[in-house]
Design an enzyme around this catalytic site. Structure first.
Site, PDB file in Angstrom:
ATOM      1  N   TRP A   1      38.661  44.988  45.441  1.00  0.00           N
ATOM      2  CA  TRP A   1      37.955  44.010  44.601  1.00  0.00           C
ATOM      3  C   TRP A   1      36.718  44.644  43.964  1.00  0.00           C
ATOM      4  CZ3 TRP A   1      32.925  42.212  44.966  1.00  0.00           C
ATOM      5  CH2 TRP A   1      32.607  41.136  44.152  1.00  0.00           C
ATOM      6  N   HIS A   2      36.071  45.549  44.730  1.00  0.00           N
ATOM      7  CA  HIS A   2      34.844  46.159  44.224  1.00  0.00           C
ATOM      8  C   HIS A   2      35.098  47.100  43.053  1.00  0.00           C
ATOM      9  CE1 HIS A   2      33.049  44.681  47.953  1.00  0.00           C
ATOM     10  NE2 HIS A   2      31.916  44.761  47.315  1.00  0.00           N
ATOM     11  N   GLY A   3      36.263  47.728  43.010  1.00  0.00           N
ATOM     12  CA  GLY A   3      36.501  48.650  41.914  1.00  0.00           C
ATOM     13  C   GLY A   3      37.885  49.240  41.969  1.00  0.00           C
TER      14      GLY A   3
END
Lengths: 457, 338
Positions: free
Chosen positions: A317-319
């Site tokens: 989700w972060h990257g």
């Protein structure tokens, strides 16, 4: 629009004044909606089309889910549409690379598949927020919001649109539908949080970023001590940046009389990784628990697998890169180990301190995957952290030590006041002097305005 | 609660107003605190009237000269007590050096000023204090100045800076200014950021005092160019018409010509490897001859002197051992000028 800009602050105070001057609820809702759209489209107005489409489509989905008998099927479809939207803008390039590499392994050469060249601001945040809303409607925990203005403001309220906190519908929508009276204490606390959050961002995060940037640009050149200092600098930077943003967001909300959920609670004081995730990005942790971990089976079946998968997906989700996959997986493994292996530390202050040291340093070490642009650089950084010669700091970067001390002092003196309403209990002299100090610090360090790190997530 | 909010905002504005008044009243000093070169010039201006010698240069000069050691050795050699001040500034460019020279010219009363003659000190741009490489201005990251949003923001910030002293002088509100303020009033610390430079901290913690080999010492001789050595055809065969270094040297010499101060140029040492790689030796020598002939300013060139490599921290900056050696060398070589 960046929170840390004069333009934003002027427009924000103008909107707040307009909001409280309006006696009608509908007018207030429209003010919030228009201001949110203006702030979102300020730097790149075509982004408004995407946001507008997301509002309209999800408004329709929520009504559909609410009225249909086949709630699960429609919800699955709605969630899939939102994830496809997120996937296209955020993950298409990464998935394309994987595909090309996979085919290459079998000796087949293919062109890079088409991918998005533009990442809309805050897409992960508003996508997760609306998915949570759709699932809540599907579960019958809330009714779909019929008022389009209220739904739109819930979807794009500028205080938290771009980088959270991820707000639940049952937390925000009732506040948007209530015609509240102006409360001076909320406004005062909001003002303080706005100033304190900006101070964290401008004085700490932005100042630290230059040292971190320098350290991670070529880790092979770092000496051991500088590598460790840079690592702690990044740990301080990312907390100051994101906690600063969340604090500003909560402050902005309070000025409108809207309470947003707490997103950070002194995370580096955690003495276990589980506690860390209860203190760090609290709204994301709760979202992952409620909408991913529990649907996967939670504690009922495959507990450890569910935990690991949740953290890996949380990492992604972060990257869109392998770094985030590894980062999430490491946290997943750590959480699993912590639950599987009984706590063998004896009780007592010394061992609590030892556990704290282990957790803080472990978290800091894993930030390397988070910050490094790719795995190769991350491994270089680990080498720099451990490889001889073990010399003392040869060239301490400008002000780094001072800023790190400033970070510790800020956290120790003001940290708690950012997590509750204790500021309002302080005496006037203490309130004014601390706020004045923060305001002067903001002015003193307001040179280059850097984006918030979490804007790209 | 509303009363409390009003009081809170009122006191906050009052405190900001008091600070604004303070900044406006002390603008001259505060401006100096946030600018390294200005601060050193101010320290020089506030220095005692018996100041006899001033060094102006870049980080190379910062590393070259130990003022007390230089003064002691100069006293031994010349029999005169000369108070010296090292005004060298890491990262200073030629513009800063020119400002310093103008301050020297205005103040007067100084016997000798020693100017650094090197590419970093006489080049056109500011230099990095560590590498002496020229650096370009770097735009603030993430700022696209072409859009209407950034333009409005820039205009607003400019508007505030024009009207509010606390915005215009914001750098002087940083904690480092307190250290600079101490330096300004004590006059004993010229470069409060020197400890941050590569290797300085390590030297600070090293207790050993490096000795100087007397035989080695006597073998290190600079190339000295003085007015007596130079004839009218000083630049024969060398085209100096486009030499920016020479133009800057001339400008500095002309600024200082109005005062009674004797100007001496010193080219600081570099490692043997760098000295051999230098391709501009003839041009530079011609420029030095020209300066000596035209302005009567002698040049002491240590860039070709046989200073051992273990005296260097990097290719162009001396370490503690090098600083001790060079301070003694310079006192020996300049003694005749006092």
């Amino acid at each position: 629009m960046l929170f840390n800009s004069v333009t934003f602050l002027l427009l924000h105070f103008f909107c707040v004044a307009l909001y409280w001057a309006s006696p009608a609820l509908r007018v207030r809702q429209i003010i919030l909606l228009i201001s949110s759209l203006v702030f979102y489209g300020w730097l790149y107005w075509p982004a408004l089309f995407l946001l507008g489409a997301a509002i309209v489509v999800n408004y329709g989905f929520s009504l559909w889910i609410d009225s249909t008998e086949r709630k699960r099927l429609v919800t699955a479809f709605a969630v899939a549409v939102n994830l496809c939207n997120l996937g296209w803008f955020k993950y298409s390039a990464f998935l394309g690379e994987i595909l090309v590499e996979l085919f290459d392994r079998f000796g087949i050469s293919i062109e890079n598949p088409p991918s998005s060249v533009w990442l809309p601001l805050g897409i992960s945040f508003f996508t997760f927020q609306v998915i949570g809303y759709l699932v809540d409607v599907s579960r019958g925990e809330i009714r779909a919001e019929r008022n389009f203005f209220v739904f739109s403001v819930f979807k794009c309220f500028y205080a938290q649109l771009v980088a959270g906190p991820i707000v639940r519908a049952n937390e925000l929508i009732p506040q948007l539908k209530e015609l509240r009276k102006f409360r001076a204490d909320n406004f005062q606390l909001g003002l303080y949080l706005l100033i304190a959050g900006l101070a964290m961002k401008i004085c700490l995060a932005d100042t630290l970023s230059q040292f971190v940037e320098h350290g991670f640009s070529d880790p092979a050149k770092l000496e051991v001590a500088t590598a460790w200092l840079t690592l702690y600098a990044f740990a301080a930077q990312i907390l100051s940046d994101f906690w600063g943003y969340s604090t500003v967001a909560i402050g902005l909300g309070l000025m409108y009389g809207i309470t947003l959920p707490l997103n950070f609670n002194l995370p580096y004081l955690a003495t276990s990784i589980r506690e860390f995730w209860h203190r760090w990005h609290i709204t994301l942790s709760a979202w992952l628990r409620d909408y991913l971990y529990i649907p996967l089976g939670g504690n009922r079946t495959g507990r450890y697998r569910n935990l690991f998968l949740t953290m890996v997906l949380g990492g992604i989700w972060h990257g869109a890169s392998w770094n985030f996959v590894i980062w999430g997986a490491c946290h997943g493994v750590w959480l699993v180990l912590e639950r599987a292996v009984p706590d063998f530390f004896p009780k007592g202050r010394f061992f609590t301190m030892l556990k704290w040291l282990l957790v803080v340093n472990g978290v800091c070490l894993l930030w390397v995957f988070f910050r490094a642009p790719n795995i190769e650089v991350a491994l270089q950084y680990f080498t720099a952290l451990l490889a001889p010669p073990y010399t003392m700091i040869d060239s301490p970067p400008d002000d780094l030590l001072f800023i790190l001390i400033g970070f510790l002092a800020f956290t120790a003196i003001l940290g708690k006041s950012l997590t509750d309403r204790r500021f309002l209990e302080w005496g006037l002299v203490r309130q004014v002097s601390l706020t004045f100090f923060l305001l002067v610090a903001i002015i003193a360090y307001a040179d280059a305005r850097l984006d918030f790190i979490y804007f790209v997530f | 609660m509303t009363r409390r909010l009003l009081l809170f905002v009122a006191f906050l504005l009052l405190a900001l107003g008091v600070l604004e008044a303070f900044v406006r009243a002390n603008g001259e000093y505060l401006e100096v605190l946030s600018d390294k070169t200005s601060m050193r010039i101010k320290v020089f201006e506030r220095s005692p009237s018996d100041l006899g010698l001033l060094f102006i240069g870049t980080s190379r000069f910062v590393d070259c000269i130990d003022e007390p050691l230089f003064s002691r050795n100069l006293e031994i050699r010349s029999g005169k007590t000369i108070r010296a001040l090292n005004g060298a500034t890491a990262g200073i460019g030629v513009k800063g050096i020119i400002r310093f020279a103008e301050a020297v010219s205005q103040r007067g009363g100084l016997r000798v000023v020693v100017l650094e003659a090197s590419v970093p000190s006489l080049g056109k741009a500011a230099v990095s204090s560590e590498t002496d490489t020229l650096k370009e201005d770097i735009a603030a990251p993430g700022q696209d100045e072409s859009g209407y949003g950034p333009r409005i923001e820039t205009a607003l910030q400019g508007w505030l800076a024009d009207r509010l002293g606390i915005v215009a002088q914001r750098k002087s509100l940083r904690p480092a200014s307190a250290i600079n303020l101490f330096a300004l009033y004590s006059g004993s610390v010229m470069d409060t950021t020197v400890w941050k430079r590569k290797g300085v901290l390590r030297e600070l913690f090293s207790s050993s005092e490096p000795g100087v080999d007397e035989q080695q010492f006597s073998r290190i001789i600079p190339v000295v160019t003085s007015s007596g050595d130079a004839g009218i055809e000083v630049t024969e065969g060398v085209d100096l018409s486009r030499d920016e270094t020479l133009r800057n040297m001339e400008q500095l010499a002309e600024i200082l010509a109005g005062s009674d101060t004797q100007v001496i140029w010193v080219a600081p040492p570099v490692t043997a490897e760098v000295a051999q790689q230098s391709e501009s030796g003839e041009t530079r020598a011609a420029a030095f001859r020209y300066m000596a002939y035209r302005y009567g300013t002698p040049v002491f060139d240590y860039s070709q002197a046989a200073i051992p490599d273990d005296c260097f921290r990097d290719t162009s900056h001396l370490n503690k051992k090098g600083r001790i050696l060079f301070s003694k060398l310079l006192a020996r070589d300049l003694a005749d000028h006092f």
